[in-house]
Design a protein around this motif. Sequence first.
Motif, PDB file in Angstrom:
ATOM      1  N   GLU A  60       0.838  -1.166  -0.132  1.00 34.69           N
ATOM      2  CA  GLU A  60      -0.025   0.031  -0.013  1.00 34.69           C
ATOM      3  C   GLU A  60       0.971   1.155  -0.045  1.00 34.69           C
ATOM      4  N   ARG A  61       1.793   1.296   0.935  1.00 37.39           N
ATOM      5  CA  ARG A  61       2.877   2.375   0.872  1.00 37.39           C
ATOM      6  C   ARG A  61       3.504   2.671  -0.330  1.00 37.39           C
ATOM      7  N   GLN A  62       3.970   1.505  -1.100  1.00 34.59           N
ATOM      8  CA  GLN A  62       4.707   1.597  -2.466  1.00 34.59           C
ATOM      9  C   GLN A  62       3.710   2.203  -3.436  1.00 34.59           C
ATOM     10  N   MET A  63       2.401   1.760  -3.505  1.00 32.12           N
ATOM     11  CA  MET A  63       1.287   2.125  -4.500  1.00 32.12           C
ATOM     12  C   MET A  63       1.268   3.655  -4.152  1.00 32.12           C
ATOM     13  N   ALA A  64       1.140   4.049  -3.060  1.00 30.14           N
ATOM     14  CA  ALA A  64       0.991   5.483  -2.694  1.00 30.14           C
ATOM     15  C   ALA A  64       2.336   6.443  -3.091  1.00 30.14           C
ATOM     16  N   ALA A  65       3.422   5.877  -2.799  1.00 26.86           N
ATOM     17  CA  ALA A  65       4.510   6.472  -3.366  1.00 26.86           C
ATOM     18  C   ALA A  65       4.841   6.595  -4.795  1.00 26.86           C
ATOM     19  N   CYS A  66       4.278   5.471  -5.249  1.00 26.25           N
ATOM     20  CA  CYS A  66       4.474   5.519  -6.854  1.00 26.25           C
ATOM     21  C   CYS A  66       3.554   6.544  -7.415  1.00 26.25           C
ATOM     22  N   ALA A  67       2.328   6.556  -6.881  1.00 31.23           N
ATOM     23  CA  ALA A  67       1.396   7.735  -7.408  1.00 31.23           C
ATOM     24  C   ALA A  67       2.009   9.066  -7.303  1.00 31.23           C
ATOM     25  N   MET A  68       2.138   9.495  -5.916  1.00 31.91           N
ATOM     26  CA  MET A  68       3.042  10.766  -5.806  1.00 31.91           C
ATOM     27  C   MET A  68       4.120  10.954  -6.738  1.00 31.91           C
ATOM     28  N   LEU A  69       4.960  10.112  -6.853  1.00 31.96           N
ATOM     29  CA  LEU A  69       6.321  10.405  -7.440  1.00 31.96           C
ATOM     30  C   LEU A  69       5.896  10.505  -9.006  1.00 31.96           C
ATOM     31  N   ALA A  70       4.722   9.944  -9.542  1.00 33.75           N
ATOM     32  CA  ALA A  70       4.613  10.023 -10.879  1.00 33.75           C
ATOM     33  C   ALA A  70       3.870  11.307 -11.011  1.00 33.75           C
ATOM     34  N   ALA A  71       2.999  11.608  -9.944  1.00 34.95           N
ATOM     35  CA  ALA A  71       2.482  13.153 -10.206  1.00 34.95           C
ATOM     36  C   ALA A  71       3.198  14.173 -10.199  1.00 34.95           C
ATOM     37  N   ILE A  72       4.209  14.112  -9.402  1.00 35.99           N
ATOM     38  CA  ILE A  72       5.030  15.321  -9.411  1.00 35.99           C
ATOM     39  C   ILE A  72       6.471  15.064 -10.452  1.00 35.99           C
ATOM     40  N   ARG A  73       6.250  14.063 -11.308  1.00 34.87           N
ATOM     41  CA  ARG A  73       7.386  13.801 -12.068  1.00 34.87           C
ATOM     42  C   ARG A  73       8.846  13.603 -11.622  1.00 34.87           C
ATOM     43  N   ALA A  74       8.715  12.914 -10.514  1.00 31.72           N
ATOM     44  CA  ALA A  74      10.294  12.784 -10.023  1.00 31.72           C
ATOM     45  C   ALA A  74      10.791  11.552 -10.404  1.00 31.72           C
ATOM     46  N   GLY A  75      11.248  11.522 -11.716  1.00 34.91           N
ATOM     47  CA  GLY A  75      11.795  10.330 -12.633  1.00 34.91           C
ATOM     48  C   GLY A  75      12.590   9.189 -11.765  1.00 34.91           C
ATOM     49  N   ASP A  76      13.739   9.903 -11.411  1.00 30.31           N
ATOM     50  CA  ASP A  76      14.746   9.127 -10.962  1.00 30.31           C
ATOM     51  C   ASP A  76      14.465   8.430  -9.535  1.00 30.31           C
ATOM     52  N   GLU A  77      13.484   8.940  -8.679  1.00 33.52           N
ATOM     53  CA  GLU A  77      13.062   8.427  -7.403  1.00 33.52           C
ATOM     54  C   GLU A  77      11.709   7.449  -7.902  1.00 33.52           C
ATOM     55  N   LEU A  78      11.206   7.744  -8.775  1.00 36.86           N
ATOM     56  CA  LEU A  78       9.969   6.802  -9.398  1.00 36.86           C
ATOM     57  C   LEU A  78      10.699   5.391  -9.714  1.00 36.86           C
ATOM     58  N   LYS A  79      11.914   5.673 -10.315  1.00 40.91           N
ATOM     59  CA  LYS A  79      12.518   4.197 -10.752  1.00 40.91           C
ATOM     60  C   LYS A  79      12.870   3.232  -9.810  1.00 40.91           C
ATOM     61  N   LEU A  80      13.423   4.077  -8.522  1.00 42.09           N
ATOM     62  CA  LEU A  80      13.588   3.594  -7.291  1.00 42.09           C
ATOM     63  C   LEU A  80      12.456   2.647  -6.634  1.00 42.09           C
ATOM     64  N   HIS A  81      11.407   3.503  -6.771  1.00 41.06           N
ATOM     65  CA  HIS A  81      10.224   3.068  -6.047  1.00 41.06           C
ATOM     66  C   HIS A  81       9.240   2.057  -6.807  1.00 41.06           C
ATOM     67  N   VAL A  82       9.238   2.110  -8.205  1.00 40.57           N
ATOM     68  CA  VAL A  82       8.660   1.203  -8.855  1.00 40.57           C
ATOM     69  C   VAL A  82       9.099  -0.039  -8.744  1.00 40.57           C
ATOM     70  N   ASN A  83      10.500  -0.054  -8.607  1.00 40.28           N
ATOM     71  CA  ASN A  83      11.271  -1.370  -8.537  1.00 40.28           C
ATOM     72  C   ASN A  83      10.958  -1.750  -7.131  1.00 40.28           C
ATOM     73  N   ALA A  84      11.043  -1.231  -6.122  1.00 45.41           N
ATOM     74  CA  ALA A  84      10.698  -1.653  -4.615  1.00 45.41           C
ATOM     75  C   ALA A  84       9.240  -1.928  -4.574  1.00 45.41           C
ATOM     76  N   ALA A  85       8.302  -1.384  -5.158  1.00 49.21           N
ATOM     77  CA  ALA A  85       6.879  -1.717  -5.492  1.00 49.21           C
ATOM     78  C   ALA A  85       6.601  -2.986  -5.830  1.00 49.21           C
ATOM     79  N   LEU A  86       7.511  -3.460  -6.949  1.00 46.78           N
ATOM     80  CA  LEU A  86       7.398  -4.757  -7.495  1.00 46.78           C
ATOM     81  C   LEU A  86       8.125  -5.830  -6.708  1.00 46.78           C
TER      82      LEU A  86
END
Lengths: 131, 131, 131, 131, 131, 131
Positions: A60-86
């Motif tokens: 749940e936390r990673q879904m929220a993190a990915c949603a936020m990072l996508a919305a603020i267009r923080a690409g490098d951080e999103l890469k880390l967190h989408v990997n973590a989400a999986l």
Amino acid sequence: MSDEAIRKRTKETANKLFGKGIQLNPPYLMWREFEKDLANDFSKFITGNLYSRTVLTLPERQMAACAMLAAIRAGDELKLHVNAALNVGCDPKKLTEIFFQVATYAGMPAVNEALEIYREVLKKRNEWPIK
Amino acid sequence: MSDEAIRKRTKETANKLFGKGIQLNPPYLMWREFEKDLANDFSKFITGNLYSRTVLTLPERQMAACAMLAAIRAGDELKLHVNAALNVGCDPKKLTEIFFQVATYAGMPAVNEALEIYREVLKKRNEWPIK
Amino acid sequence: MSDEAIRKRTKETANKLFGKGIQLNPPYLMWREFEKDLANDFSKFITGNLYSRTVLTLPERQMAACAMLAAIRAGDELKLHVNAALNVGCDPKKLTEIFFQVATYAGMPAVNEALEIYREVLKKRNEWPIK
Amino acid sequence: MSDEAIRKRTKETANKLFGKGIQLNPPYLMWREFEKDLANDFSKFITGNLYSRTVLTLPERQMAACAMLAAIRAGDELKLHVNAALNVGCDPKKLTEIFFQVATYAGMPAVNEALEIYREVLKKRNEWPIK
Amino acid sequence: MSDEAIRKRTKETANKLFGKGIQLNPPYLMWREFEKDLANDFSKFITGNLYSRTVLTLPERQMAACAMLAAIRAGDELKLHVNAALNVGCDPKKLTEIFFQVATYAGMPAVNEALEIYREVLKKRNEWPIK
Amino acid sequence: MSDEAIRKRTKETANKLFGKGIQLNPPYLMWREFEKDLANDFSKFITGNLYSRTVLTLPERQMAACAMLAAIRAGDELKLHVNAALNVGCDPKKLTEIFFQVATYAGMPAVNEALEIYREVLKKRNEWPIK
């Protein structure tokens, strides 16, 4: 909580999030090169403290993190967190759905950046195309 | 899908999201005052199309929406969607947790704006303090 | 409007915008790799519906799109749309003027990113320097 | 250009933009309360210099300004400039269309904030509803 | 101030900021390729006018510039200004501290982008690691 | 550092920043209403840890905070921090200068919002106009 306990929790949670999947340099290593004390403080606060709380499950936390990072267009951080989400078991189809959902609130540039990064991570993990 | 079917789905989904809790003017009414055709197109696309998909449950979708809106500091929209989140059964403690989580990605001004709006909505719903 | 009519309009408008100039991968292709249904829905809504309306001429619409994308610093999307703007006949000097105008509302980082992308597109189109 | 000429141009352009419609406090007055020199420098640069250029017509410039301000959700500034847009003869239907167009690039919160401000300005000008 | 005096001040200030350290293409050169008049106007306004004022010392101004650019995640511009900050004598440890401070207001993606750029500039200047 | 020492430092630093000038509800009180543990964690991390470090003096830190908050247009947070900046002895003329400097990086809407808030705080402190 004792400092020892926080350190242990930090390691455990970091391991669940970043110990598998594609290997990316966690920002923590860069922080340390600048300032060892701050690096430890940030790491313990974010990973040991916030991310180790159990009100939200890790997926749940990673879904929220990915949603936020996508919305603020923080690409490098999103890469880390989408990997973590999986890594923590998020359903890859639900992540896709969230990234399209970003359109409503942050527009298509945010959707496109997120999907591009997501596809890149999935390919490196040999999980593309999503089944 | 037929236009008729989309219309029906739009109404059903809108009702689940916005038919209870505090009564707020949905943007749709303002859109209509400007341009009836566009208002219908947007409403059918966002509510009838995106929001009616079932890859995410409605509570999952609202958690993601609230996370994004808090991160981009879109207060008016957040008010609508935090109310909708509670209407479709999101756990209020999980919403609190997400709003604190915003700190990591978007900083404290975003956290504070989100919590302020959230508390206001909870009070108006007579659901404050959270149990 | 019938679904058939929307599809036709989507293709026609997409062709006017992206069928000439430098060849860039339109996001639609990536959307399709993720989710064919959503890709079609988004494409029909944005291109077939919004972009095919005639209240604004296509050059007026592209001027507005370029202004917005420069202001929010969405570089990849701007590349697509500045190319499309030139395809539908926007005056290249007016586009330059708009990108400098961005300074007033979004500051110099936005101006510089926009001009850099614009120059790159003009060079690839063999339209640089602007006469 | 002589300093005298710039001053004259600043006044003329400011008058075309802000001399009619609803009366709002232009930021210039606040700047002056803080720092007379900076206030004059900014005013001459923005209004006398940028806004007095003729590569874009004033209506074209205001369309771009309104597009950008809506996209970055700068409400107070948008109020000033949507009023100015109407003062210099922008077609009110085209402004509506641009504000809906914002959805594609910056999402619905930006659309809703822009429309709300636009409607408020139109009402104060007795130009609502748009014919 | 005479135009001649402004030109002189512009050159002097530009030289203090950008005349040493790593050599980067100042945006001014790109502006000129587009529009010589606007390039001069912007350069005189920003560098000759704002940056030559003495209410803030140049190091104070650069600290503020770096803080802002990090917070809005304007990486290319930050590269220019962190180099300029070191050129005018800002304490490198204070810059590090400011970049970590960004966390509180703009979140970790902004911190990480700023530190990454800062480390790159320090390495190119042979000033890494910071002593 | 012991938990006791952190608590003490948190209180001392909070007192220097927020114990004088205009009285505003610090976000900490709202955090506590939601979640006592998180409120304490955040407060100790931000105020006791980051803000109590001495690499930057408190006035330097507040100048950076005000620069960032103005640039990201976080008005409520800026109100708190501009008041704190004056409490710890920042030169009010330097703050004005920083807010005009924001123009270069984040545009005039950010400048205007910052100056408006700053003037309001100065008036409530009976320190307006600035001498």
